[in-house]
Design a protein around this motif. Structure first.
Motif, PDB file in Angstrom:
ATOM      1  N   PRO A  34       0.822  -1.215   0.000  1.00 51.65           N
ATOM      2  CA  PRO A  34       0.000   0.000   0.000  1.00 51.65           C
ATOM      3  C   PRO A  34       0.856   1.266   0.000  1.00 51.65           C
ATOM      4  O   PRO A  34       1.879   1.347   0.686  1.00 51.65           O
ATOM      5  N   GLY A  35       0.430   2.254  -0.805  1.00 49.12           N
ATOM      6  CA  GLY A  35       1.114   3.535  -0.854  1.00 49.12           C
ATOM      7  C   GLY A  35       2.099   3.695  -1.985  1.00 49.12           C
ATOM      8  O   GLY A  35       2.548   4.805  -2.266  1.00 49.12           O
ATOM      9  N   VAL A  36       2.453   2.599  -2.662  1.00 46.69           N
ATOM     10  CA  VAL A  36       3.381   2.703  -3.786  1.00 46.69           C
ATOM     11  C   VAL A  36       2.591   2.960  -5.069  1.00 46.69           C
ATOM     12  O   VAL A  36       1.479   2.452  -5.243  1.00 46.69           O
ATOM     13  N   LYS A  94      -4.691  -1.042   0.146  1.00 45.49           N
ATOM     14  CA  LYS A  94      -4.960  -2.355   0.719  1.00 45.49           C
ATOM     15  C   LYS A  94      -6.147  -3.007   0.021  1.00 45.49           C
ATOM     16  O   LYS A  94      -7.174  -2.371  -0.194  1.00 45.49           O
ATOM     17  N   GLY A  95      -5.982  -4.264  -0.294  1.00 48.52           N
ATOM     18  CA  GLY A  95      -7.048  -5.011  -0.945  1.00 48.52           C
ATOM     19  C   GLY A  95      -6.937  -5.055  -2.451  1.00 48.52           C
ATOM     20  O   GLY A  95      -7.620  -5.861  -3.095  1.00 48.52           O
ATOM     21  N   ASP A  96      -6.094  -4.209  -3.045  1.00 47.75           N
ATOM     22  CA  ASP A  96      -5.897  -4.258  -4.497  1.00 47.75           C
ATOM     23  C   ASP A  96      -5.176  -5.545  -4.879  1.00 47.75           C
ATOM     24  O   ASP A  96      -4.429  -6.135  -4.087  1.00 47.75           O
ATOM     25  N   VAL A  97      -5.387  -5.961  -6.125  1.00 47.87           N
ATOM     26  CA  VAL A  97      -4.571  -7.013  -6.735  1.00 47.87           C
ATOM     27  C   VAL A  97      -3.989  -6.427  -8.018  1.00 47.87           C
ATOM     28  O   VAL A  97      -4.644  -5.646  -8.711  1.00 47.87           O
ATOM     29  N   VAL A  98      -2.758  -6.783  -8.307  1.00 51.48           N
ATOM     30  CA  VAL A  98      -2.092  -6.211  -9.473  1.00 51.48           C
ATOM     31  C   VAL A  98      -1.265  -7.276 -10.185  1.00 51.48           C
ATOM     32  O   VAL A  98      -0.555  -8.058  -9.541  1.00 51.48           O
ATOM     33  N   ASN A  99      -1.393  -7.305 -11.490  1.00 49.68           N
ATOM     34  CA  ASN A  99      -0.538  -8.155 -12.317  1.00 49.68           C
ATOM     35  C   ASN A  99       0.621  -7.312 -12.823  1.00 49.68           C
ATOM     36  O   ASN A  99       0.415  -6.227 -13.381  1.00 49.68           O
ATOM     37  N   MET A 116       0.522 -12.319 -10.399  1.00 54.17           N
ATOM     38  CA  MET A 116      -0.407 -11.557  -9.588  1.00 54.17           C
ATOM     39  C   MET A 116       0.196 -11.289  -8.218  1.00 54.17           C
ATOM     40  O   MET A 116       0.825 -12.166  -7.614  1.00 54.17           O
ATOM     41  N   PHE A 117       0.007 -10.059  -7.737  1.00 54.44           N
ATOM     42  CA  PHE A 117       0.460  -9.673  -6.405  1.00 54.44           C
ATOM     43  C   PHE A 117      -0.737  -9.156  -5.605  1.00 54.44           C
ATOM     44  O   PHE A 117      -1.596  -8.457  -6.147  1.00 54.44           O
ATOM     45  N   TYR A 118      -0.759  -9.477  -4.316  1.00 53.78           N
ATOM     46  CA  TYR A 118      -1.764  -8.947  -3.406  1.00 53.78           C
ATOM     47  C   TYR A 118      -1.185  -7.731  -2.692  1.00 53.78           C
ATOM     48  O   TYR A 118      -0.040  -7.759  -2.227  1.00 53.78           O
ATOM     49  N   VAL A 119      -1.974  -6.683  -2.600  1.00 58.53           N
ATOM     50  CA  VAL A 119      -1.572  -5.488  -1.860  1.00 58.53           C
ATOM     51  C   VAL A 119      -2.257  -5.567  -0.501  1.00 58.53           C
ATOM     52  O   VAL A 119      -3.438  -5.257  -0.372  1.00 58.53           O
ATOM     53  N   GLY A 120      -1.527  -6.015   0.495  1.00 54.08           N
ATOM     54  CA  GLY A 120      -2.174  -6.318   1.762  1.00 54.08           C
ATOM     55  C   GLY A 120      -3.010  -7.582   1.611  1.00 54.08           C
ATOM     56  O   GLY A 120      -2.693  -8.468   0.814  1.00 54.08           O
ATOM     57  N   GLU A 121      -4.089  -7.678   2.354  1.00 52.12           N
ATOM     58  CA  GLU A 121      -4.945  -8.869   2.321  1.00 52.12           C
ATOM     59  C   GLU A 121      -6.033  -8.696   1.267  1.00 52.12           C
ATOM     60  O   GLU A 121      -6.818  -7.747   1.329  1.00 52.12           O
ATOM     61  N   ALA A 126     -11.000 -12.161  -4.757  1.00 55.28           N
ATOM     62  CA  ALA A 126      -9.760 -11.836  -5.472  1.00 55.28           C
ATOM     63  C   ALA A 126      -8.735 -12.948  -5.326  1.00 55.28           C
ATOM     64  O   ALA A 126      -8.051 -13.316  -6.296  1.00 55.28           O
ATOM     65  N   ARG A 127      -8.622 -13.491  -4.122  1.00 56.29           N
ATOM     66  CA  ARG A 127      -7.666 -14.583  -3.905  1.00 56.29           C
ATOM     67  C   ARG A 127      -8.062 -15.817  -4.717  1.00 56.29           C
ATOM     68  O   ARG A 127      -7.219 -16.467  -5.349  1.00 56.29           O
ATOM     69  N   ARG A 128      -9.347 -16.150  -4.671  1.00 51.19           N
ATOM     70  CA  ARG A 128      -9.828 -17.310  -5.430  1.00 51.19           C
ATOM     71  C   ARG A 128      -9.574 -17.149  -6.918  1.00 51.19           C
ATOM     72  O   ARG A 128      -9.167 -18.076  -7.616  1.00 51.19           O
ATOM     73  N   LEU A 129      -9.824 -15.943  -7.422  1.00 46.69           N
ATOM     74  CA  LEU A 129      -9.638 -15.650  -8.836  1.00 46.69           C
ATOM     75  C   LEU A 129      -8.167 -15.777  -9.219  1.00 46.69           C
ATOM     76  O   LEU A 129      -7.824 -16.421 -10.224  1.00 46.69           O
ATOM     77  N   ALA A 130      -7.290 -15.157  -8.445  1.00 47.51           N
ATOM     78  CA  ALA A 130      -5.860 -15.210  -8.753  1.00 47.51           C
ATOM     79  C   ALA A 130      -5.334 -16.640  -8.681  1.00 47.51           C
ATOM     80  O   ALA A 130      -4.542 -17.065  -9.538  1.00 47.51           O
ATOM     81  N   GLU A 131      -5.763 -17.378  -7.674  1.00 54.45           N
ATOM     82  CA  GLU A 131      -5.315 -18.761  -7.549  1.00 54.45           C
ATOM     83  C   GLU A 131      -5.831 -19.618  -8.698  1.00 54.45           C
ATOM     84  O   GLU A 131      -5.103 -20.474  -9.226  1.00 54.45           O
TER      85      GLU A 131
END
Length: 259
Positions: A34-36, A94-99, A116-121, A126-131
């Motif tokens: 978060p914050g970047v 927080k909560g974003d996902v980024v490829n 895929m990277f998780y930004v925080g939790e 989102a987790r199910r989708l990325a996995e």
């Protein structure tokens, strides 16, 4: 551009390029928080690639009538962005996902991979989708061997994602790669078993399914590059560069412990 069969020497060059690309994703992981801004992530990746003596393939790539060349060194696709997101001032929260999609040119050969990277939790969805996107890619890779067909790969990826309630983007696909960034064959992430080009040793291509939480339809933004889900649902993508060997496959962009 037709399909190119790589010699043993060229296969080694592809390994080196693939390793260089994989190392960029390993390097950038601690900075995704978060914050970047996505522009800052781009700068860090660019500096790493150039310091290694390599070239970021996306930078200045793909000018076409009505479309400028890609202006950055990596793609950063956040949340509902499917692919080709342009790094900029957007700050991750927080909560974003980024490829993050990295393509490195090393000694004239391309290594192409994304993660895929998780930004925080992330959210459960989102987790199910990325996995699911990652697992579908792996299922496709496992089918790579001489005599298999591209339709076999596309079918298993589509079946895996759709069985979990997600959809596969049709408009964008994997591709052959080598001295040229994008060459034949096109590697669709949907299809029918037993159809499509037959694989032979020495072929190198990417497998990079784009999986949407909602509908499969996408749209291209006015910048000529950024692709988003039409229904604004989340999207996820993973990508590896794969070599067809005499007995199966080799993942040229593999990161430690992934398979």
């Amino acid at each position: 551009m037709g399909v190119t069969i790589k010699s043993l020497a060229e296969q080694q060059k592809m390994r080196e390029a693939g390793l260089a690309a994989a190392q960029v994703l390993q390097m950038i992981a601690p900075y995704v928080k978060p914050g970047v801004s996505t522009d800052e992530l781009n700068r860090i990746c660019h500096d790493h690639i150039v310091k290694a003596g390599d070239v970021p393939a996306p930078l200045g790539y793909g000018a076409a009538p009505g479309r400028p060349p890609f202006p950055k060194s990596v793609c950063t696709s956040v949340n509902h962005v499917v692919c080709h997101g342009i790094p900029g001032p957007k700050v991750l929260k927080k909560g974003d996902v980024v490829n993050i999609d990295v393509t490195v040119i090393k000694d004239g050969f391309h290594g192409d991979t994304s993660q895929m990277f998780y930004v925080g939790e992330p959210s459960i969805l989102a987790r199910r989708l990325a996995e699911t996107a990652h697992e579908a890619m792996i299922e496709g890779i496992k089918l790579v061997r001489p005599g298999a067909r591209l339709g076999d790969i596309g079918h298993v990826i589509q079946k895996y994602a759709e069985a979990r309630g997600f959809s596969i983007v049709r408009e964008y696909c994997g591709h052959g790669i080598g001295r040229i960034f994008h060459e034949d064959p096109q590697v669709l992430h949907y299809g029918k078993p037993g159809t499509g080009m037959e694989l032979v040793p020495g072929m190198t291509f990417t497998i990079e399914p784009m999986v949407n939480a909602g509908r499969a339809e996408v749209k291209l933004l006015p910048d000529g590059w950024t692709v988003v889900t039409k229904d604004h649902s989340l999207s996820a993508q993973w990508e590896h560069t794969v070599l067809v060997t005499e007995s199966g496959f080799e993942v040229l962009t593999l990161r430690g412990g992934e398979m």
